[in-house]
Structures are given as C-alpha cells and as structure tokens.
Design a protein around this motif. Structure first.
Motif, PDB file in Angstrom:
ATOM      1  N   GLN A   1      -7.175  -8.834 -16.161  1.00  0.00           N
ATOM      2  CA  GLN A   1      -5.828  -8.357 -16.439  1.00  0.00           C
ATOM      3  C   GLN A   1      -5.549  -8.344 -17.944  1.00  0.00           C
ATOM      4  O   GLN A   1      -4.963  -7.377 -18.477  1.00  0.00           O
ATOM      5  CB  GLN A   1      -4.800  -9.250 -15.724  1.00  0.00           C
ATOM      6  CG  GLN A   1      -4.902  -9.267 -14.209  1.00  0.00           C
ATOM      7  CD  GLN A   1      -4.572  -7.936 -13.573  1.00  0.00           C
ATOM      8  OE1 GLN A   1      -5.322  -6.954 -13.715  1.00  0.00           O
ATOM      9  NE2 GLN A   1      -3.445  -7.883 -12.890  1.00  0.00           N
TER      10      GLN A   1
ATOM     11  N   GLU B   1       3.438   0.876 -20.599  1.00  0.00           N
ATOM     12  CA  GLU B   1       4.364   0.526 -19.525  1.00  0.00           C
ATOM     13  C   GLU B   1       3.771   0.757 -18.138  1.00  0.00           C
ATOM     14  O   GLU B   1       3.904  -0.108 -17.255  1.00  0.00           O
ATOM     15  CB  GLU B   1       5.664   1.319 -19.699  1.00  0.00           C
ATOM     16  CG  GLU B   1       6.491   0.844 -20.901  1.00  0.00           C
ATOM     17  CD  GLU B   1       7.816   1.563 -20.978  1.00  0.00           C
ATOM     18  OE1 GLU B   1       8.103   2.388 -20.066  1.00  0.00           O
ATOM     19  OE2 GLU B   1       8.579   1.307 -21.912  1.00  0.00           O
ATOM     20  N   PRO B   2       3.108   1.905 -17.865  1.00  0.00           N
ATOM     21  CA  PRO B   2       2.493   2.070 -16.544  1.00  0.00           C
ATOM     22  C   PRO B   2       1.432   1.002 -16.252  1.00  0.00           C
ATOM     23  O   PRO B   2       1.298   0.532 -15.115  1.00  0.00           O
ATOM     24  CB  PRO B   2       1.868   3.465 -16.602  1.00  0.00           C
ATOM     25  CG  PRO B   2       2.664   4.179 -17.626  1.00  0.00           C
ATOM     26  CD  PRO B   2       3.011   3.147 -18.646  1.00  0.00           C
TER      27      PRO B   2
ATOM     28  N   LEU C   1       1.458  -2.060 -17.415  1.00  0.00           N
ATOM     29  CA  LEU C   1       2.171  -3.299 -17.089  1.00  0.00           C
ATOM     30  C   LEU C   1       2.587  -3.305 -15.612  1.00  0.00           C
ATOM     31  O   LEU C   1       2.517  -4.330 -14.922  1.00  0.00           O
ATOM     32  CB  LEU C   1       3.391  -3.475 -17.992  1.00  0.00           C
ATOM     33  CG  LEU C   1       3.116  -3.885 -19.440  1.00  0.00           C
ATOM     34  CD1 LEU C   1       4.410  -3.848 -20.253  1.00  0.00           C
ATOM     35  CD2 LEU C   1       2.491  -5.272 -19.499  1.00  0.00           C
ATOM     36  N   TYR C   2       3.027  -2.146 -15.134  1.00  0.00           N
ATOM     37  CA  TYR C   2       3.435  -2.015 -13.741  1.00  0.00           C
ATOM     38  C   TYR C   2       2.239  -2.226 -12.816  1.00  0.00           C
ATOM     39  O   TYR C   2       2.321  -2.901 -11.796  1.00  0.00           O
ATOM     40  CB  TYR C   2       4.058  -0.633 -13.528  1.00  0.00           C
ATOM     41  CG  TYR C   2       4.589  -0.414 -12.135  1.00  0.00           C
ATOM     42  CD1 TYR C   2       5.652  -1.183 -11.644  1.00  0.00           C
ATOM     43  CD2 TYR C   2       4.034   0.560 -11.309  1.00  0.00           C
ATOM     44  CE1 TYR C   2       6.129  -0.968 -10.360  1.00  0.00           C
ATOM     45  CE2 TYR C   2       4.511   0.765 -10.023  1.00  0.00           C
ATOM     46  CZ  TYR C   2       5.565  -0.004  -9.554  1.00  0.00           C
ATOM     47  OH  TYR C   2       6.034   0.195  -8.279  1.00  0.00           O
ATOM     48  N   ILE C   3       1.090  -1.628 -13.215  1.00  0.00           N
ATOM     49  CA  ILE C   3      -0.131  -1.788 -12.415  1.00  0.00           C
ATOM     50  C   ILE C   3      -0.579  -3.263 -12.401  1.00  0.00           C
ATOM     51  O   ILE C   3      -0.969  -3.807 -11.356  1.00  0.00           O
ATOM     52  CB  ILE C   3      -1.243  -0.875 -12.965  1.00  0.00           C
ATOM     53  CG1 ILE C   3      -0.889   0.597 -12.725  1.00  0.00           C
ATOM     54  CG2 ILE C   3      -2.586  -1.210 -12.316  1.00  0.00           C
ATOM     55  CD1 ILE C   3      -1.834   1.577 -13.389  1.00  0.00           C
TER      56      ILE C   3
ATOM     57  N   PHE D   1       1.290  -5.881 -12.776  1.00  0.00           N
ATOM     58  CA  PHE D   1       2.227  -6.626 -11.931  1.00  0.00           C
ATOM     59  C   PHE D   1       1.895  -6.447 -10.457  1.00  0.00           C
ATOM     60  O   PHE D   1       1.857  -7.420  -9.681  1.00  0.00           O
ATOM     61  CB  PHE D   1       3.655  -6.156 -12.222  1.00  0.00           C
ATOM     62  CG  PHE D   1       4.660  -6.687 -11.252  1.00  0.00           C
ATOM     63  CD1 PHE D   1       5.080  -8.012 -11.294  1.00  0.00           C
ATOM     64  CD2 PHE D   1       5.192  -5.853 -10.256  1.00  0.00           C
ATOM     65  CE1 PHE D   1       5.996  -8.495 -10.381  1.00  0.00           C
ATOM     66  CE2 PHE D   1       6.111  -6.346  -9.340  1.00  0.00           C
ATOM     67  CZ  PHE D   1       6.515  -7.670  -9.403  1.00  0.00           C
ATOM     68  N   LEU D   2       1.631  -5.199 -10.021  1.00  0.00           N
ATOM     69  CA  LEU D   2       1.330  -4.934  -8.616  1.00  0.00           C
ATOM     70  C   LEU D   2       0.018  -5.589  -8.187  1.00  0.00           C
ATOM     71  O   LEU D   2      -0.081  -6.165  -7.093  1.00  0.00           O
ATOM     72  CB  LEU D   2       1.281  -3.420  -8.364  1.00  0.00           C
ATOM     73  CG  LEU D   2       2.627  -2.677  -8.401  1.00  0.00           C
ATOM     74  CD1 LEU D   2       2.417  -1.178  -8.170  1.00  0.00           C
ATOM     75  CD2 LEU D   2       3.590  -3.228  -7.358  1.00  0.00           C
ATOM     76  N   THR D   3      -1.010  -5.477  -9.050  1.00  0.00           N
ATOM     77  CA  THR D   3      -2.304  -6.090  -8.697  1.00  0.00           C
ATOM     78  C   THR D   3      -2.209  -7.619  -8.657  1.00  0.00           C
ATOM     79  O   THR D   3      -2.860  -8.279  -7.832  1.00  0.00           O
ATOM     80  CB  THR D   3      -3.386  -5.664  -9.685  1.00  0.00           C
ATOM     81  OG1 THR D   3      -2.948  -5.954 -11.032  1.00  0.00           O
ATOM     82  CG2 THR D   3      -3.683  -4.168  -9.570  1.00  0.00           C
ATOM     83  N   THR D   4      -1.392  -8.163  -9.569  1.00  0.00           N
ATOM     84  CA  THR D   4      -1.201  -9.626  -9.542  1.00  0.00           C
ATOM     85  C   THR D   4      -0.494 -10.064  -8.267  1.00  0.00           C
ATOM     86  O   THR D   4      -0.873 -11.058  -7.637  1.00  0.00           O
ATOM     87  CB  THR D   4      -0.392 -10.082 -10.770  1.00  0.00           C
ATOM     88  OG1 THR D   4      -1.065  -9.690 -11.968  1.00  0.00           O
ATOM     89  CG2 THR D   4      -0.204 -11.599 -10.766  1.00  0.00           C
TER      90      THR D   4
END
Length: 336
Positions: free
Chosen positions: A20, A36-37, A39-41, A43-46
């Motif tokens: 990550q 930003e995208p 960061l979103y990815i 967050f979702l993978t985490t």
C-alpha cells in the motif's frame, strides 16, 4: 488469541502495508498518476483486507482453540474435524502419536499388573515358610536366642505386611467395608503380635479405651494401628515408660491416641514424616527405617477419612492421634 494470530500473520500484514505504501509512493512521485483515486483504492483494499483477515482469523483459530481446550486423555474425538491441509496434517500426526501412546500405555499397564500379581503371589508364598519358622522358633529352649530370632522374624513379617498393603493401596476403594469396629480386640491383637519385641525391650502398654467402637474398615484400621504401634515400640528405649494407648469421644467423633516416651522426632522433620521414603535427618544412619510405614499409614487413613496428627519432641517421645470422622460425615462421604 487475536494478539497471537496477528503475531503469527505479521509477515502478511507487513507485506500488505509495504504494498500500500509503495502504491502511494509511486503516485506521489509520478505526477501523471492521480493521487485521489489511488487513495480511494487503497482505502477499499484495506477494508477488504480487514474483512478477509477477520474471516481467516475465525476459520484458522477454531482448530487451534479446540486443541487448547482438548483434554489430553488420549481421545482425539474432542478435537473435531480439520478443515485445511495443514490442520489435517496436524490432526494425522496427533492421531498417530496418540495411537502409539495408547498402545504403550496398554502394554505398560499389562506389565505392571503382571508384576503386581507376581509380587503378591511371592509375598503369600513367603508367608508359608515364615509361619513354619515361627513355630520352630517357639520350640527353642534357649530363651535369649529365641527372643533374638523372634525379633528378626517380626521385622521380616512387618516388612512383608507393608509390601502387601502397598500393593493393595491403589485399589483400596474396592477393598473397604465400613462397619462398626470394636477397638479393644483389634488393639489387643496388634499388641499381642508385638509381645516378644516388647518383652525384649521391657516395654508395656497402658490401655484406656473410653470409646470402644467406631465406624471404619477393620482390616485397614488394623494396618494403621499396627504401623503406629510398631513405630512406638521401635523408637522407644529399653525399660522406657509404658506406651499409652487411649481412645475417647470428642465432638461426636472418636479419637484414638498412641503416646510413647522414646527418642522423638525433630520439629523440622515432623511435616515430612508422611513423605514417601523419608526417614529422618537426626537419625539418618538408622538402616532399619524404610520411610514407608507412615507414608502407607497416611494413604490408608485418607481413604478411611481419618485425620492423623503427630506431636513430638526430641528425647520426650511422640504422640500420634487418629481423628475418626463423625458417623454422619462418614455416611455422607461413603454413602454407607
């Protein structure tokens, strides 16, 4: 368990965290990649990884928890079924080891029972020539020789008696018959067996049985009394005052007491006198002591719910007291 699992999976956690951070570092260094995208990815993978980790925790630790709760009684049925190849490998290894231990335990139990039976048979065989020897000693005309041989015969007889009861102790629960026991004939029978030894030492008995009956097992109680009287005579000097034997009632229970005026026991030895094989620190050179008499006495008394108390001073003798259970207590404990 959570902490243990996280420590076990620390390499997973470290690898995921590095991946990550690496993604974010690449996005930070390469301006062509929007941050930003990513960061979103991340967050979702985490979040997905946390859900996955929780699911794996429940699945992987259930087998470990069953192993921790499993009572190692050589029964694999309490572990349950394994759900993964690693768990099945562990289960197979435990099953194989358990089967080997069961076979070994069974073989050792059979060998132990055979050895016990052979020893009991040998003891009974030896008693026959001992009885004949006792009759032959009784016909001797030389009183001094007769007394010496009777003393040695008595020592052998008591050692065999100890060994016999030691072999019977593990199954004492199957050998106990609780009934009203008359203390007077039981006591005088044991005193009579020590008569020649007492005559040799010039020691008598002062008997005061105010409480003449109690609930107990006659055979095992006789063994307990025998060991206590034998010690009282053994450790009394020649021409010592009479050994006092008395019984009385106290708080609805029978109390039986044997007091001698022999060499006594060192205070530091008193807590250890019922330990198996313990003889004495003060009289350690006494080769006649085996350290088994009081050990066997305590074990037998425990099975009969008799409490033993010992008070002694060096040079002033020893008092051994048996506290029998109250009748109501004995009925409640044994169900008789």
């Amino acid at each position: 368990m959570i902490r243990v699992y996280l420590i076990e999976r620390k390499s997973w956690l470290f690898m995921f965290a590095v991946a990550q951070v690496l993604v974010l570092l690449i996005a930070y260094l390469d301006y062509a990649i929007p941050l930003e995208p990513l960061l979103y990815i991340v967050f979702l993978t985490t979040l997905l990884f946390i859900i996955f980790l929780t699911w794996r925790y429940k699945k992987e630790t259930s087998f470990i928890k069953r192993l921790q709760d499993w009572e190692n009684s050589l029964d694999m049925s309490g572990i349950g079924e394994a759900s993964s190849p690693f768990e099945r490998a562990i289960e197979q290894a435990l099953t194989d080891q358990t089967n080997r231990l069961q076979q070994l335990a069974s073989q050792q139990q059979i060998a132990l029972e055979q050895e016990k039976d052979e020893l009991l048979s040998w003891i009974h065989e030896v008693k026959t020539p001992l009885t004949a020897m006792h009759l032959m000693i009784g016909r001797l005309g030389d009183e001094a020789l007769k007394a010496s041989l009777t003393f040695e015969w008595l020592r052998i007889h008591h050692l065999l008696d100890q060994q016999l009861h030691q072999q019977r102790l593990p199954s004492i629960e199957n050998d106990i018959l609780i009934e009203n026991v008359d203390l007077e004939p039981l006591l005088y029978m044991e005193i009579k067996s020590l008569q020649s030894w007492c005559m040799q030492k010039g020691i008598g008995f002062d008997v005061q049985l105010d409480a003449a009956q109690t609930l107990s097992d006659a055979k095992w109680l006789a063994f307990i009394v025998r060991q206590i009287l034998t010690n009282a005579v053994k450790y009394s000097d020649k021409q010592a005052p009479d050994i006092i034997v008395r019984s009385f009632s106290q708080d609805e229970r029978v109390v039986f007491e044997v007091a001698d005026f022999g060499r006594g026991i060192d205070p530091k030895d008193v807590p250890r006198i019922f330990d198996k094989g313990f003889t004495s620190t003060t009289w350690h050179q006494d080769s006649a002591a085996t350290g088994m008499g009081l050990y066997l006495t305590q074990k037998a008394a425990h099975s009969l719910h008799i409490r033993i108390s010992v008070q002694s001073e060096v040079g002033n003798g020893t008092t051994v007291t048996l506290y029998f259970p109250k009748p109501n207590e004995l009925v409640r404990l044994t169900g008789v």
